[in-house]
Design a protein around this motif. Structure first.
Motif, PDB file in Angstrom:
ATOM      1  N   SER A  98     -12.947 -26.793  23.456  1.00  0.00           N
ATOM      2  CA  SER A  98     -12.070 -25.749  24.000  1.00  0.00           C
ATOM      3  C   SER A  98     -10.617 -25.949  23.566  1.00  0.00           C
ATOM      4  N   ARG A  99     -10.184 -27.196  23.554  1.00  0.00           N
ATOM      5  CA  ARG A  99      -8.808 -27.470  23.135  1.00  0.00           C
ATOM      6  C   ARG A  99      -8.602 -27.074  21.672  1.00  0.00           C
ATOM      7  N   GLU A 100      -9.579 -27.383  20.834  1.00  0.00           N
ATOM      8  CA  GLU A 100      -9.482 -27.014  19.418  1.00  0.00           C
ATOM      9  C   GLU A 100      -9.523 -25.498  19.250  1.00  0.00           C
ATOM     10  N   ALA A 101     -10.368 -24.824  20.035  1.00  0.00           N
ATOM     11  CA  ALA A 101     -10.471 -23.374  19.942  1.00  0.00           C
ATOM     12  C   ALA A 101      -9.171 -22.705  20.383  1.00  0.00           C
ATOM     13  N   LEU A 102      -8.558 -23.223  21.434  1.00  0.00           N
ATOM     14  CA  LEU A 102      -7.284 -22.670  21.905  1.00  0.00           C
ATOM     15  C   LEU A 102      -6.189 -22.868  20.856  1.00  0.00           C
ATOM     16  N   ALA A 103      -6.146 -24.057  20.255  1.00  0.00           N
ATOM     17  CA  ALA A 103      -5.126 -24.318  19.227  1.00  0.00           C
ATOM     18  C   ALA A 103      -5.278 -23.349  18.060  1.00  0.00           C
TER      19      ALA A 103
ATOM     20  N   VAL B  76     -14.162 -15.713  20.392  1.00  0.00           N
ATOM     21  CA  VAL B  76     -15.555 -15.897  20.821  1.00  0.00           C
ATOM     22  C   VAL B  76     -16.400 -16.493  19.703  1.00  0.00           C
ATOM     23  N   ARG B  77     -15.924 -16.408  18.476  1.00  0.00           N
ATOM     24  CA  ARG B  77     -16.615 -17.055  17.364  1.00  0.00           C
ATOM     25  C   ARG B  77     -16.494 -18.580  17.480  1.00  0.00           C
ATOM     26  N   SER B  78     -15.428 -19.028  18.131  1.00  0.00           N
ATOM     27  CA  SER B  78     -15.215 -20.465  18.317  1.00  0.00           C
ATOM     28  C   SER B  78     -16.131 -21.013  19.398  1.00  0.00           C
ATOM     29  N   ARG B  79     -16.180 -22.317  19.488  1.00  0.00           N
ATOM     30  CA  ARG B  79     -17.013 -22.995  20.481  1.00  0.00           C
ATOM     31  C   ARG B  79     -16.142 -23.387  21.679  1.00  0.00           C
ATOM     32  N   TRP B  80     -16.648 -23.118  22.900  1.00  0.00           N
ATOM     33  CA  TRP B  80     -15.905 -23.426  24.129  1.00  0.00           C
ATOM     34  C   TRP B  80     -16.727 -24.371  24.999  1.00  0.00           C
ATOM     35  N   SER B  81     -16.069 -25.369  25.554  1.00  0.00           N
ATOM     36  CA  SER B  81     -16.759 -26.357  26.388  1.00  0.00           C
ATOM     37  C   SER B  81     -17.297 -25.725  27.669  1.00  0.00           C
TER      38      SER B  81
ATOM     39  N   LEU C  12     -12.537 -19.864  27.965  1.00  0.00           N
ATOM     40  CA  LEU C  12     -12.198 -18.697  27.149  1.00  0.00           C
ATOM     41  C   LEU C  12     -11.254 -17.778  27.899  1.00  0.00           C
ATOM     42  N   VAL C  13     -11.495 -17.567  29.178  1.00  0.00           N
ATOM     43  CA  VAL C  13     -10.637 -16.695  29.982  1.00  0.00           C
ATOM     44  C   VAL C  13      -9.259 -17.326  30.165  1.00  0.00           C
TER      45      VAL C  13
END
Length: 271
Positions: free
Chosen positions: A5-10, A85-90, A95-96
């Motif tokens: 999630s941290r990587e996806a947010l970055a 949403v293509r990214s991976r979330w823990s 995501l929200v």
């Protein structure tokens, strides 16, 4: 957030920066669209879980988001959400949380582009101080029985025409859709995001008497050297402060006189 999630947010923040660097993108409008998606996914738990399901291919989830939201959003907003949403979330909630943060960042970027970011930072700080000093106001803004429109009207009566429109939008979103956050922690998070827009840290400075311009400059310069980053000072006056001044930077609290603290900072730098 942790791990994926941290990587996806970055990555999402990098895409947001790339979008808002373009003069053709209205950062304020983008903020409104991202806030709307945040509200939708907070409300529609099943949809949120589908869009963050690690068992589904990222491209399939992105295509689903485009089909569902593409007609409701601008192309830029839809592409940004599809990329997220293509990214991976823990966790699906992450995501929200990320969408909410991007909405706030887009609004702050709009303020920065208009040369109003410093004013928004100060207004957020002052509003936080007002709320903390008024039990009645805090109760009214956090009353679960009060309607969203009632809270919005109250905030407009307090901020409308007196504060920057960005400040009012940010605070109104926080109050009407807290999503489990306390009012105080939400305002603190907004202040930190505003500071990050200028790559600065925030120092909350409470002094027994108002600081002179020279004192503020010395304190700001000393803290910047101590922490290695530009420092934004949020100033407050409290006659009961012991030792003349209290400085809080993140979780660290510094008590003592200005001269003593700056001298200590100089010694630490020299060593």
């Amino acid at each position: 957030m942790n791990g994926a999630s941290r990587e996806a947010l970055a990555a999402a923040r990098e895409r947001l920066d790339a979008l808002t660097d373009s003069t053709s993108v209205d950062a304020g409008s983008l903020a409104e669209e991202l806030a709307a998606v945040t509200a939708l996914l907070h409300r529609e738990v099943s949809l949120r879980r589908v869009l963050t399901d690690p068992a589904q291919a990222g491209e399939a989830k992105a295509e689903l988001a485009q089909r569902l939201l593409g007609t409701q959003l601008s192309g830029d907003a839809a592409d940004l959400v599809a990329g997220m949403v293509r990214s991976r979330w823990s966790q699906s909630r992450d995501l929200v949380d990320a969408l909410e943060q991007l909405a706030d960042l887009a609004d702050l970027t709009a303020a920065q582009q208009a040369g109003a970011l410093d004013g928004v930072e100060d207004e957020l700080f002052r509003f936080g101080r007002i709320v903390s000093s008024s039990k009645e106001l805090r109760a009214a803004l956090t009353d679960r029985k009060a309607t969203t429109s009632a809270k919005s009207e109250l905030l407009h009566s307090l901020l409308g025409g007196k504060a920057n429109a960005t400040t009012e939008r940010l605070v109104t979103r926080l109050v009407t859709a807290p999503r489990g956050r306390s009012l105080e922690s939400g305002i603190e998070s907004l202040s930190k995001l505003a500071a990050e827009r200028r790559d600065r840290m925030v120092a909350v400075v409470t002094s027994a008497v108002p600081l002179s311009d020279a004192q503020k400059q010395r304190l700001g310069a000393g803290l910047a050297k101590l922490y290695g980053r530009r420092m934004h000072l949020n100033l407050a006056v409290d006659p009961e402060v012991i030792g003349g001044i209290r400085v809080q930077v993140g979780d660290e609290i510094i008590n003592g006189s200005i001269a003593d603290r700056l001298e200590d900072a100089s010694r630490r730098l020299a060593s």
